[in-house]
Design an enzyme around this catalytic site. Structure first.
Site, PDB file in Angstrom:
ATOM      1  N   GLU A 230       0.837  -1.215   0.000  1.00 20.02           N
ATOM      2  CA  GLU A 230       0.000   0.000   0.000  1.00 20.02           C
ATOM      3  C   GLU A 230       0.859   1.248   0.000  1.00 20.02           C
ATOM      4  O   GLU A 230       0.823   2.021   0.958  1.00 20.02           O
ATOM      5  CB  GLU A 230      -0.864   0.034   1.263  1.00 20.02           C
ATOM      6  CG  GLU A 230      -1.673  -1.185   1.547  1.00 20.02           C
ATOM      7  CD  GLU A 230      -2.320  -1.130   2.932  1.00 20.02           C
ATOM      8  OE1 GLU A 230      -1.626  -0.807   3.916  1.00 20.02           O
ATOM      9  OE2 GLU A 230      -3.505  -1.397   3.016  1.00 20.02           O
ATOM     10  N   CYS A 301       2.039  32.550  10.734  1.00 20.46           N
ATOM     11  CA  CYS A 301       2.450  33.145  12.012  1.00 20.46           C
ATOM     12  C   CYS A 301       2.844  32.103  13.042  1.00 20.46           C
ATOM     13  O   CYS A 301       2.188  31.948  14.078  1.00 20.46           O
ATOM     14  CB  CYS A 301       1.331  34.018  12.556  1.00 20.46           C
ATOM     15  SG  CYS A 301       1.076  35.437  11.511  1.00 20.46           S
ATOM     16  N   GLU A 302       3.881  31.362  12.730  1.00 18.48           N
ATOM     17  CA  GLU A 302       4.475  30.390  13.628  1.00 18.48           C
ATOM     18  C   GLU A 302       5.967  30.423  13.352  1.00 18.48           C
ATOM     19  O   GLU A 302       6.381  30.323  12.192  1.00 18.48           O
ATOM     20  CB  GLU A 302       3.976  28.963  13.315  1.00 18.48           C
ATOM     21  CG  GLU A 302       2.565  28.651  13.747  1.00 18.48           C
ATOM     22  CD  GLU A 302       2.437  28.444  15.250  1.00 18.48           C
ATOM     23  OE1 GLU A 302       3.398  27.960  15.875  1.00 18.48           O
ATOM     24  OE2 GLU A 302       1.379  28.788  15.783  1.00 18.48           O
ATOM     25  N   TYR A 330       1.472  13.924   1.312  1.00 18.30           N
ATOM     26  CA  TYR A 330       1.179  14.494   2.640  1.00 18.30           C
ATOM     27  C   TYR A 330       1.454  15.980   2.740  1.00 18.30           C
ATOM     28  O   TYR A 330       1.721  16.484   3.822  1.00 18.30           O
ATOM     29  CB  TYR A 330       1.949  13.736   3.735  1.00 18.30           C
ATOM     30  CG  TYR A 330       1.718  12.248   3.679  1.00 18.30           C
ATOM     31  CD1 TYR A 330       0.499  11.719   4.089  1.00 18.30           C
ATOM     32  CD2 TYR A 330       2.673  11.390   3.168  1.00 18.30           C
ATOM     33  CE1 TYR A 330       0.256  10.359   4.002  1.00 18.30           C
ATOM     34  CE2 TYR A 330       2.442  10.026   3.071  1.00 18.30           C
ATOM     35  CZ  TYR A 330       1.232   9.519   3.493  1.00 18.30           C
ATOM     36  OH  TYR A 330       0.987   8.181   3.391  1.00 18.30           O
TER      37      TYR A 330
END
Ligand SMILES: *Cc1c(COP(=O)(O)O)cnc(C)c1O
Length: 372
Positions: A230, A301-302, A330
């Site tokens: 998979e 904003c991090e 992802y």
């Protein structure tokens, strides 16, 4: 060997359509992914439904869709499925997901095959065999396979060989104890792809050998079992390039230069979430001499919103397009609207043609569910 595309890596309908056309199965982790995969053209009969916490609606929806396999990941799945399948004329084929107790050398967030994992039923404690018996006793369920997934970004073949050995040994034990007609061995995904040049990963032939040899040579009654894999990242990981616009550069004398771009953790949270490492180039000047080591900073904003900690680039100018390859898996799948940022458009290049398979989000798309 059957290959099921792990839809969660990139659930875009247009991407799934290319993969469905190639004849692969689909591995889905929710009812939403099942619906997306069906829109892509995968028949439900060629899908496996995973999940460590499947609500009733998810199970009912999947059964209604005639999903090919439900992967049982705990006692609650057997309890919830029981009443839904009791009256079935054709029993619902299921796999039991086990945790084989094999730890792989990857980021802790990406490990799923160890004993201390929320996924799968442990073999070593005897629980997996007890659950197999319970499934066999449950009217309307047919235990046709076993499944395990080691986790993501596995870089060598050894754990896959261990996994194959553990699964066939356990499958033979289950067959002997329950007479269940197990003929499918599913080994999950997790194959790493190189994100930067020079990265060492397992070759496909070595991977296939590591999984197949223990089954074919030591499998006993399971020698002829169908092996399922998979892959998610292995299929789509290298298929996409993210394009960002350079907004400007901040140079901290003697310390670091930050090239700031118009995207970041909203479209690719992997560097912030588990330290994923990418590379980049300035589009149109890919071969210009790389003169400066920089960090590529996102716009969110991090402080942790840094797409690349360190990459050597030609001097980046405002307006340049920064290309970041190998972002197919992802990234958009985990995209968010943090800071009310609309998510980017996606262009598919297929057979020499380019077309938009997801239009750029507008602010009103973000608010469409809200009322004041
Ligand atoms: C996520 C997942 C995969 C795919 O993993 P990749 O690292 O993308 O290959 C396969 N099987 C299961 C059960 C998964 O949860």
């Amino acid at each position: 060997m059957r290959v099921a595309y792990s839809v969660k890596a990139c659930p875009l309908i247009g991407v799934g359509a290319v993969i469905a056309r190639a004849g692969l199965d689909a591995s889905v982790a929710s009812f939403g992914e099942l619906l997306a995969a069906r829109r892509s053209g995968f028949p439900a009969s060629r899908m496996e439904l995973h999940g460590n916490a499947k609500p009733d609606e998810e199970l009912a929806g999947a059964l209604r869709s005639r999903v090919g396999r439900v992967v049982i990941d705990g006692a609650h799945d057997i309890e919830r499925l029981g009443p839904l399948v009791r009256k079935r004329v054709q029993p619902q084929p299921v796999w039991l997901r086990v945790s084989p107790g094999i730890a792989v050398d990857t980021h802790p967030h990406l490990r799923t095959g160890g004993l201390d994992s929320k996924f799968g039923v442990p073999i070593s404690t005897g629980d997996a065999l007890a659950y197999a018996r319970e499934i066999v006793r449950t009217k309307g369920l047919a235990l046709v396979g076993l499944h395990a997934h080691l986790g993501a970004e596995v870089r060598d073949a050894r754990p896959y060989r261990e996994l194959a050995r553990a699964l066939v040994a356990f499958a033979n034990e289950v067959r002997a104890a329950t007479k269940a007609p197990i003929a499918e061995i599913a080994m999950g995904g997790g194959l790493a792809v190189p994100l930067r040049s020079g990265e060492e990963v397992v070759g496909l032939a070595d991977y296939a050998r590591a999984l197949a040899e223990p089954v074919r040579k030591e499998g006993g009654a399971l020698r002829g079992a169908t092996i399922y894999v998979e892959p998610g990242r292995g299929i789509v990981g290298r298929a996409a390039v993210a394009l960002y616009r350079v907004i400007g550069t901040k140079r901290v004398e003697g310390l670091r230069a930050f090239v700031a771009v118009d995207g970041g953790m909203g479209d690719n949270i992997r560097p912030a979430l588990y330290g994923a490492e990418y590379t980049a180039a300035i589009a149109g000047r890919a071969n210009a001499p790389a003169t400066e080591e920089v960090a590529v900073a996102g716009k969110f904003c991090e402080s942790g919103d840094v797409l690349i900690r360190s990459v050597k680039l030609p001097s980046a100018r405002a307006g340049d397009v920064l290309a970041m390859p190998s972002v197919g898996a992802y990234s958009l799948a985990m995209a968010s609207n943090y800071n009310q940022a609309p998510r980017p458009a996606v262009v598919l290049l297929d057979g020499g043609r380019a077309r938009v398979i997801r239009r750029r989000e507008r602010p009103e798309d973000i608010w469409r569910l809200e009322r004041r």
